[in-house]
Design an enzyme around this catalytic site. Structure first.
Site, PDB file in Angstrom:
ATOM      1  N   HIS A 611     120.926  35.918 -54.776  1.00 29.90           N
ATOM      2  CA  HIS A 611     122.088  36.798 -54.706  1.00 29.90           C
ATOM      3  C   HIS A 611     123.374  36.127 -55.186  1.00 29.90           C
ATOM      4  O   HIS A 611     124.358  36.818 -55.465  1.00 29.90           O
ATOM      5  CB  HIS A 611     122.301  37.267 -53.258  1.00 29.90           C
ATOM      6  CG  HIS A 611     121.254  38.224 -52.766  1.00 29.90           C
ATOM      7  ND1 HIS A 611     119.958  37.854 -52.508  1.00 29.90           N
ATOM      8  CD2 HIS A 611     121.317  39.548 -52.484  1.00 29.90           C
ATOM      9  CE1 HIS A 611     119.270  38.894 -52.088  1.00 29.90           C
ATOM     10  NE2 HIS A 611     120.067  39.935 -52.069  1.00 29.90           N
ATOM     11  N   HIS A 612     123.389  34.813 -55.308  1.00 31.11           N
ATOM     12  CA  HIS A 612     124.657  34.089 -55.460  1.00 31.11           C
ATOM     13  C   HIS A 612     124.437  32.865 -56.346  1.00 31.11           C
ATOM     14  O   HIS A 612     124.183  31.784 -55.827  1.00 31.11           O
ATOM     15  CB  HIS A 612     125.122  33.672 -54.058  1.00 31.11           C
ATOM     16  CG  HIS A 612     126.492  33.102 -53.961  1.00 31.11           C
ATOM     17  ND1 HIS A 612     126.759  31.752 -54.064  1.00 31.11           N
ATOM     18  CD2 HIS A 612     127.688  33.687 -53.733  1.00 31.11           C
ATOM     19  CE1 HIS A 612     128.046  31.528 -53.890  1.00 31.11           C
ATOM     20  NE2 HIS A 612     128.634  32.691 -53.686  1.00 31.11           N
ATOM     21  N   PHE A 613     124.476  32.930 -57.664  1.00 29.24           N
ATOM     22  CA  PHE A 613     124.866  34.028 -58.536  1.00 29.24           C
ATOM     23  C   PHE A 613     123.785  34.201 -59.600  1.00 29.24           C
ATOM     24  O   PHE A 613     122.879  33.382 -59.697  1.00 29.24           O
ATOM     25  CB  PHE A 613     126.190  33.706 -59.242  1.00 29.24           C
ATOM     26  CG  PHE A 613     127.346  33.420 -58.349  1.00 29.24           C
ATOM     27  CD1 PHE A 613     128.076  34.458 -57.783  1.00 29.24           C
ATOM     28  CD2 PHE A 613     127.716  32.118 -58.062  1.00 29.24           C
ATOM     29  CE1 PHE A 613     129.166  34.196 -56.971  1.00 29.24           C
ATOM     30  CE2 PHE A 613     128.797  31.855 -57.243  1.00 29.24           C
ATOM     31  CZ  PHE A 613     129.523  32.890 -56.692  1.00 29.24           C
ATOM     32  N   VAL A 618     123.427  29.179 -56.136  1.00 32.00           N
ATOM     33  CA  VAL A 618     124.089  28.194 -55.286  1.00 32.00           C
ATOM     34  C   VAL A 618     124.251  28.808 -53.898  1.00 32.00           C
ATOM     35  O   VAL A 618     124.479  30.012 -53.761  1.00 32.00           O
ATOM     36  CB  VAL A 618     125.457  27.783 -55.880  1.00 32.00           C
ATOM     37  CG1 VAL A 618     126.376  28.984 -56.037  1.00 32.00           C
ATOM     38  CG2 VAL A 618     126.122  26.706 -55.037  1.00 32.00           C
TER      39      VAL A 618
END
Length: 725
Positions: A611-613, A618
Site C-alpha cells: 500500500h505504501h507506495f 516502505v
C-alpha cells in the site's frame, strides 16, 4: 458437376453484365420482338449458371474444412450499443436447433474501448461446429476494428468440457469508500426509472435492485441483488440479453456508489478486453423476469471508475446461470478533459473541487499526468512520489487550485477533504477507537499531494524520485466524532528548500469537522533522488547504538518476557505486536518508570508494503508510531496498571503534543525491527489515568525513528496539563 453445364452461347444478356465479355450475345433482329421462349431460355441458362457457382462454392468450402469463418453480409445496427454488438454476433450462429434450448458455455470479450456511432455497420464472422462437438465462435467488426468476439460449447457434452474459474477470496477485508452516500440501498422500479431518465445511460432491463454493505459479499466489497427482465423471446433475448442485463445491473451499482461523480457526463460501457465466462443450464429459460445476485470482486477508479463482479442467476424454480468476471467501466467522452480543474465532483458544501477522487487514485497507483495535469513524458522514471494505495489512502479532494505559473504565491493555504467511512477498517481493527495513524496519514497525505501539485513530483525528471516524511509535531486540540463525516484539511507551505538531489518542504496544517478544528501540526517532507535517499545515516550519525536494555549489565536489570501477541491491543492489519519477542522492566528505562523492548522480523509480505507506495515499498512511519503506542498499552496492561475495559478506552487526549523524527526507512529486504518505550510518568486519580512515554525504532541495528511525548488517557485525569508531564 460438369453435367450441370450448358453448351453454346447464351441467348440473352446475363444477369452479371461485367462478366458478359467472354459470352457472345445473340444479335436481335432489328425491330423484332424477343420471343417469350428465348427470354425463358435465357432465364433458365442464368439460373443454371448460378446453381453451378453455388455448388462450386459448397465444394470449395467442404474441401477447406468446416472451421473456416463464414463472412456475413454487413447490416446496420441502430442504436449501436454493446448489447446490439453481442446480439449481432449471436444472431450469426442462431438456428432453430440452437434456439430450442439446452446447456451452453460461452466466453465473450467486448473489445471496443469507447462509444460506437449511432448507426454502425457491423460485419460478423462465424466458426461452425467441428466434428459434432458443439463448439462455436464468432467475431464482430466495425470496419477494420474488432468490436467483440466469443466462443463456446453447446449441448450436454459441454458440461464436462472445462472447469469453472474460481476467484481467490482475499485474506484481508478491503474497504471501498463510496463517492456518494446514497440515501437508499433498495431501489424500486420508480427509482430505476429515474436513474434511466437522469443518469448517463439506459438501464431498461433492471426493474429493481438492492445494494448491500461495502464489506459484504464473497469478496468483502459489496453485494448486489437485482431483478432483471430479458423479454419474451425473439431478437434481443437469450444469453446476450442476460449479459446486457448483467452490465446494466453493475452500471446501476456504479451509479449507487457515486462513481459517475468524478467524470463529466461519462459513458457507461463494458470494460474492453475483459473476458466474461457464462454458463446457462437451459437457454430456453432465458426469458422474462430473473433474479441476479452479484458479488462485487473489484471496484475502483484506475484506470477509470469500474466495477467487476461474479454473478448467479435464478428463476422462481432455482438456479439457471452463472457469470464470471462481468466488468463495466465509466469513461469520459471524446474531447472531455479529465485532469485537475475539469472535475465534476462536488464537495460537502457544494464547492467544486480542483482535483477529485479520480486524481487521488491516479496519484496513488495510476497515471501521474491524470493526477496533476502535467504533459505526458514517455521517458518518466518508474519511481515517482506517490500517495498510499488502497485502504491506506486517506485523501479524497483538493478544493484549492494551485496558482498558475508566474501567478500568486505557492505559500497560500490549500484545502483538501477526506470522507471518513461510517465503519472504518482502522477503527474496527484498533479496538473501536480512531488510531493516531489516521490523524497522521490524513494530514501528511494532504501535505504531500499539495507539494506534488505544486511541481515537486516532477522534479529531477530523469531520475527516480521518492517522497519521505522526515519530522513533525502534532497537537490534539479536542475530541471529535469523525465516523461518517468529512474531515477538511487546511495545509500551508511554510518553506521550500532545494538541495542537491532533493527538495525539502515544510508544512503547517490543521484538520476540522464542520469548521471546528480538532487537530493541527507541522511536518517536513523530502522529495529525494535515489542517491540522496541512500545517504541517510540514521539518528546517531551512522553509529549502531543499541537499545537501552542491551546497554545494561544483565545483573543490574530484571526483565520479564510477556507474550504481547496474545494481548487485545490490535488485530488484523493493526496487530503490530504480533510475532514480537518482548522484554519488560518495571522500573527500567531512561526515567526509571518502566521500559519495554519488542523485537520482530521484517516480512516482505507485510500488508503495508503493498500500500505504501507503488514501485517504492516502505513501512509508513505512522505504523512505527502506532506500534509504539500499542507497546505503551501493552505495558500498562501487562503490569496491571489498567484492565481490558480501560485498554479499549485509551486514546490521545486533547492538549497532547507528539513529536517525531525519521532518519531512515524499513524496506521489504530488511531483516529485523526493534522498538522500545520509556515510561516517563503514570498518573491516576478519581477521574481516570494518563501515561506519558518516549520511544525509538531500530532497523537492523540502526536507530531510525525517535518519537517523544506519547500520551494516552482513559477518562479525564489530568486536565489541561496533559501535554506537560
Amino acid at each position: 458437376m460438369d453435367d450441370l453445364q450448358f453448351h453454346g452461347p447464351p441467348v440473352v444478356v446475363p444477369w452479371w453484365p461485367e462478366e458478359s465479355a467472354g459470352n457472345p450475345v445473340a444479335p436481335a433482329c432489328p425491330g423484332a420482338p424477343v420471343s417469350v421462349a428465348r427470354e425463358l431460355a435465357g432465364l433458365v441458362h442464368t439460373a443454371h449458371e448460378t446453381a453451378l457457382r453455388a455448388h462450386q462454392a459448397l465444394e470449395d468450402w467442404a474441401l477447406a474444412g468446416a472451421a473456416r469463418p463464414t463472412p456475413r453480409v454487413p447490416a446496420p445496427v441502430t442504436p449501436a450499443v454493446p448489447a446490439a454488438v453481442i446480439e449481432a454476433g449471436e444472431a450469426a450462429r442462431r438456428t432453430p436447433a440452437r434456439e430450442a434450448g439446452g446447456f451452453l458455455r460461452a466466453s465473450v470479450t467486448y473489445r471496443h474501448d469507447g462509444e460506437l456511432p449511432s448507426a454502425a455497420v457491423l460485419r460478423t464472422d462465424t466458426t461452425a461446429d467441428t466434428e459434432g462437438a458443439g463448439s462455436w465462435g464468432w467475431t464482430v467488426h466495425h470496419g477494420a476494428a474488432l468490436l467483440a468476439e466469443a466462443h463456446g460449447l453447446a449441448g450436454e457434452g459441454a458440461r464436462e468440457a472445462a472447469a469453472w474459474p474460481v476467484r481467490a477470496v482475499p485474506g484481508d477485508s478491503r474497504q471501498f469508500r463510496a463517492l456518494a452516500r446514497a440515501t437508499r440501498d433498495r431501489l424500486g422500479p420508480a427509482d430505476v426509472e429515474m436513474v434511466c431518465t437522469e443518469g448517463p445511460g439506459s438501464l431498461r432491463r433492471v426493474t429493481e435492485a438492492t445494494h448491500s454493505g461495502a464489506e459484504t459479499g464473497r469478496y468483502h466489497l459489496g453485494r448486489l441483488t437485482a431483478t432483471v427482465d430479458l423479454g419474451r423471446g425473439g431478437p434481443g433475448t437469450g444469453w446476450p440479453a442476460l449479459l446486457d442485463a448483467a452490465w446494466q445491473a453493475l452500471h446501476l451499482h456504479a451509479l449507487h456508489q457515486g462513481l459517475h461523480t468524478c467524470l463529466v457526463r461519462p459513458a457507461l460501457l463494458p470494460w474492453a478486453g475483459k473476458s466474461t465466462e457464462i454458463e446457462v443450464l437451459d437457454t430456453a429459460q432465458l426469458t422474462g423476469s430473473l433474479t441476479l445476485e452479484a458479488d462485487i470482486a473489484a471496484i475502483g477508479l484506475v484506470p477509470r471508475p469500474h466495477v467487476v463482479a461474479d454473478m448467479r442467476v435464478h428463476t422462481a424454480r432455482g438456479p439457471l446461470a452463472r457469470l464470471h468476471n462481468v466488468a463495466v467501466i465509466l469513461r469520459e467522452r471524446p474531447g472531455t478533459p479529465v485532469g485537475p480543474g475539469a472535475a465534476a465532483r462536488q464537495s460537502g458544501d457544494e464547492t467544486p473541487p480542483f482535483a477529485n477522487e479520480l486524481h487521488m487514485a491516479h496519484a496513488a497507483e495510476g497515471d501521474l499526468h491524470v493526477a496533476y495535469g502535467s504533459p505526458a513524458d514517455a521517458a518518466q522514471p518508474k519511481v515517482r512520489p506517490r500517495l498510499p494505495r488502497g485502504d491506506l489512502l486517506m485523501l479524497d479532494r483538493l478544493l484549492t487550485a494551485p496558482p498558475a505559473e508566474g501567478e500568486g504565491s505557492p505559500e497560500s493555504e490549500y484545502v483538501t477533504e477526506y470522507d471518513v467511512p461510517a465503519a472504518p477498517w482502522y477503527v474496527r481493527e484498533n479496538g473501536g477507537t480512531v488510531p493516531h495513524l489516521m490523524y497522521l496519514e490524513s494530514s501528511l497525505q494532504a501535505a504531500a499531494f499539495v507539494g506534488g501539485a505544486l511541481g515537486a513530483s516532477f522534479e529531477f525528471p530523469d531520475e527516480s524520485l521518492t517522497v519521505r516524511n522526515l519530522e513533525g509535531q502534532d497537537h490534539m486540540v479536542r475530541r471529535a466524532d469523525l465516523l461518517g463525516r468529512t474531515v477538511r484539511q487546511r495545509t500551508r507551505i511554510l518553506a521550500r528548500t532545494p538541495l542537491p538531489g532533493a527538495v525539502l518542504q515544510r508544512y503547517g496544517y490543521e484538520l476540522s469537522v464542520d469548521d471546528e478544528v480538532f487537530y493541527r501540526g507541522e511536518s517536513v517532507h523530502g522529495f529525494f533522488t535515489e542517491s540522496a535517499l541512500a545517504s541517510q545515516q540514521g539518528l546517531d550519525g551512522g553509529r549502531l547504538v543499541p537499545p537501552w536494555l542491551r546497554r545494561q549489565a544483565s545483573y543490574e536489570v530484571r526483565a520479564v518476557r510477556p507474550d504481547l501477541s496474545a494481548l487485545p491491543v490490535g488485530q488484523g492489519r493493526f496487530a503490530f505486536l504480533s510475532g514480537t519477542e518482548s522484554e519488560l522492566v518495571r522500573d527500567g528505562g531512561t526515567h526509571g518508570r518502566g521500559y519495554l523492548l519488542c523485537t520482530k522480523p521484517v516480512r516482505a509480505d507485510d500488508w503495508y508494503f503493498a500500500h505504501h507506495f507503488l514501485n517504492d515499498p516502505v513501512m509508513p512511519g505512522s505504523c512505527g508510531i502506532e506500534m509504539l503506542i500499542q507497546m505503551v498499552k501493552g505495558y500498562l496492561l501487562c503490569t496491571g496498571t489498567i484492565d481490558e475495559k480501560e485498554l479499549n478506552a485509551l486514546r490521545t487526549p486533547p492538549g497532547a503534543e507528539l513529536r517525531w523524527t525519521y532518519r531512515g526507512q524499513i524496506l521489504p529486504q530488511h531483516h529485523e525491527v526493534q522498538a522500545e518505550i520509556h515510561l516517563r510518568r503514570i498518573h491516576r486519580d478519581g477521574k481516570g489515568l494518563t501515561a506519558w512515554a518516549d520511544g525509538s525504532v531500530w532497523r537492523d541495528g540502526l536507530r531510525i525513528y525517535a518519537v517523544d511525548n506519547i500520551v494516552l488517557q482513559v477518562g479525564d485525569s489530568s486536565g489541561e496539563q496533559v501535554g506537560h508531564p
